[in-house]
Design an enzyme around this catalytic site. Sequence first.
Site, PDB file in Angstrom:
ATOM      1  N   GLU A   1      61.372 -22.670  34.260  1.00 44.97           N
ATOM      2  CA  GLU A   1      61.253 -21.560  33.324  1.00 44.97           C
ATOM      3  C   GLU A   1      62.516 -20.688  33.322  1.00 44.97           C
ATOM      4  OE1 GLU A   1      58.877 -20.325  31.211  1.00 44.97           O
ATOM      5  OE2 GLU A   1      57.569 -22.068  31.412  1.00 44.97           O
TER       6      GLU A   1
ATOM      7  N   ASP B   1      59.503 -27.800  27.002  1.00 45.48           N
ATOM      8  CA  ASP B   1      59.189 -27.425  28.390  1.00 45.48           C
ATOM      9  C   ASP B   1      57.833 -26.724  28.456  1.00 45.48           C
ATOM     10  OD1 ASP B   1      61.548 -28.425  29.367  1.00 45.48           O
ATOM     11  OD2 ASP B   1      62.401 -26.477  29.934  1.00 45.48           O
ATOM     12  N   GLU B   2      57.628 -25.788  27.527  1.00 42.84           N
ATOM     13  CA  GLU B   2      56.383 -25.018  27.536  1.00 42.84           C
ATOM     14  C   GLU B   2      55.167 -25.934  27.323  1.00 42.84           C
ATOM     15  OE1 GLU B   2      56.833 -22.301  28.694  1.00 42.84           O
ATOM     16  OE2 GLU B   2      58.368 -21.082  27.743  1.00 42.84           O
TER      17      GLU B   2
ATOM     18  N   TRP C   1      67.529 -30.830  31.439  1.00 46.30           N
ATOM     19  CA  TRP C   1      68.606 -30.150  30.714  1.00 46.30           C
ATOM     20  C   TRP C   1      68.925 -28.800  31.363  1.00 46.30           C
ATOM     21  CZ3 TRP C   1      67.834 -25.323  28.533  1.00 46.30           C
ATOM     22  CH2 TRP C   1      66.505 -24.915  28.364  1.00 46.30           C
TER      23      TRP C   1
ATOM     24  N   HIS D   1      65.125 -20.932  30.523  1.00 48.01           N
ATOM     25  CA  HIS D   1      64.845 -20.485  29.156  1.00 48.01           C
ATOM     26  C   HIS D   1      65.507 -19.146  28.853  1.00 48.01           C
ATOM     27  CE1 HIS D   1      60.870 -22.987  29.464  1.00 48.01           C
ATOM     28  NE2 HIS D   1      61.960 -23.726  29.514  1.00 48.01           N
TER      29      HIS D   1
ATOM     30  N   GLU E   1      51.252 -20.683  28.104  1.00 49.32           N
ATOM     31  CA  GLU E   1      52.225 -21.763  27.924  1.00 49.32           C
ATOM     32  C   GLU E   1      52.107 -22.352  26.512  1.00 49.32           C
ATOM     33  OE1 GLU E   1      54.626 -22.317  29.769  1.00 49.32           O
ATOM     34  OE2 GLU E   1      54.129 -21.970  31.869  1.00 49.32           O
TER      35      GLU E   1
ATOM     36  N   THR F   1      53.627 -19.764  24.027  1.00 41.12           N
ATOM     37  CA  THR F   1      55.087 -19.772  24.005  1.00 41.12           C
ATOM     38  C   THR F   1      55.621 -21.054  23.380  1.00 41.12           C
ATOM     39  OG1 THR F   1      55.061 -20.509  26.330  1.00 41.12           O
ATOM     40  CG2 THR F   1      55.463 -18.179  25.918  1.00 41.12           C
TER      41      THR F   1
ATOM     42  N   HIS G   1      54.374 -27.647  30.550  1.00 43.94           N
ATOM     43  CA  HIS G   1      53.735 -26.700  31.462  1.00 43.94           C
ATOM     44  C   HIS G   1      52.299 -26.404  31.032  1.00 43.94           C
ATOM     45  CE1 HIS G   1      58.076 -25.190  32.480  1.00 43.94           C
ATOM     46  NE2 HIS G   1      57.801 -26.375  32.990  1.00 43.94           N
TER      47      HIS G   1
ATOM     48  N   GLU H   1      60.966 -14.065  28.573  1.00 47.09           N
ATOM     49  CA  GLU H   1      61.364 -15.155  29.476  1.00 47.09           C
ATOM     50  C   GLU H   1      62.122 -14.615  30.687  1.00 47.09           C
ATOM     51  OE1 GLU H   1      60.554 -18.251  29.335  1.00 47.09           O
ATOM     52  OE2 GLU H   1      60.021 -18.712  27.257  1.00 47.09           O
TER      53      GLU H   1
END
Length: 335
Positions: free
Chosen positions: A117, A202-203, A33, A120, A170, A173, A206, A77
């Site tokens: 990252e 996403d976090e 995305w 974000h 990670e 967050t 990660h 971020e």
Amino acid sequence: MAIDNIRLEVMQLLEKKIESYIDRFLIPVDQVWQPTDFLPDSQNEDTFFEEVKELRELAKELPYDFWVVLVGDTITEEALPTYESWLMDVQGINQHADDKGPGNGWSRWVRYWTSEENRHGDTLNKYLYLSGRVNMIEIERTTQHLINDGFDIGTDRDPYKNFVYTSFQELATNISHNRVAKLAKGYSNKSLAKMCKIIAGDEMRHFNAYSEFVKNIFEVDPSQMMIAFCDMMKHKIVMPAHFLRESGNSIGSAFEEFSYAAQRIGVYTSQDYIDIMKRLIDKWEIDKLVDLTDEAEKARDYVMKLPARMQRINERLIVPEKIFEFKWVNPAMVK
């Protein structure tokens, strides 16, 4: 053999798996995305202004501490250049070009992780700008200050400590963005909730990656990895925005109040810190490690007892109820 040489050998050993790590934990650029997927389409004159108007109307319902936390998360971020430059200097991560291209496998991982990252802060910054509820010039100044000031997370160039840190952060967050998403949804702000939810996803990917790196290190160098884990827990994990400050103020002066705001609305609390610690202990099966040196056994004993010790301290903590007035957010513009 020196400890540094052992760490370098371990990093070179794990580097052989780097392509599998990238395939498992990161998503190709053309498939992942992008910020514009969740924001008003500026190329569409028929819908753009109506979508912005709706975004701004929904933003009016969000309370003061929520905006402080969203701004602080965004700034954190956006300080990505600091994090990338720090990781690029970790032992075993070589960014110098050779006949195979720019840097080794680990440097490629860091660049790929950074590129994910980067989306974000980009997404959240655009949302803040369009919302009209915050003072963007003050936010931009704070972001520049945070990058200028850098940070010291107590890891030096040690890959073991750095991977403990990134695993912890990670997950932290992930928790923070997920909680913001739930709060936004509670205020019927579905678009913001969706943005924060997908960032949280996403976090989590990660976190899975960095915690896997640590797990792999435990398999080949358990004693030194245990000691590194203990050192990080003993000195506490500092937040990446611990030097947060507003314009005209001293370094780190805004972080405590930002932290209080996050705790007041339940986005990230001292209890979450303890819970993350417990999760890492379980994830890396610290209680099942074998053939540890005496020093590593002492380190394990310390880490295993630490959550209960911190829990007792946490029960006595009191978060101030008084709301601090940030330059980022004008009280007259929010509830």
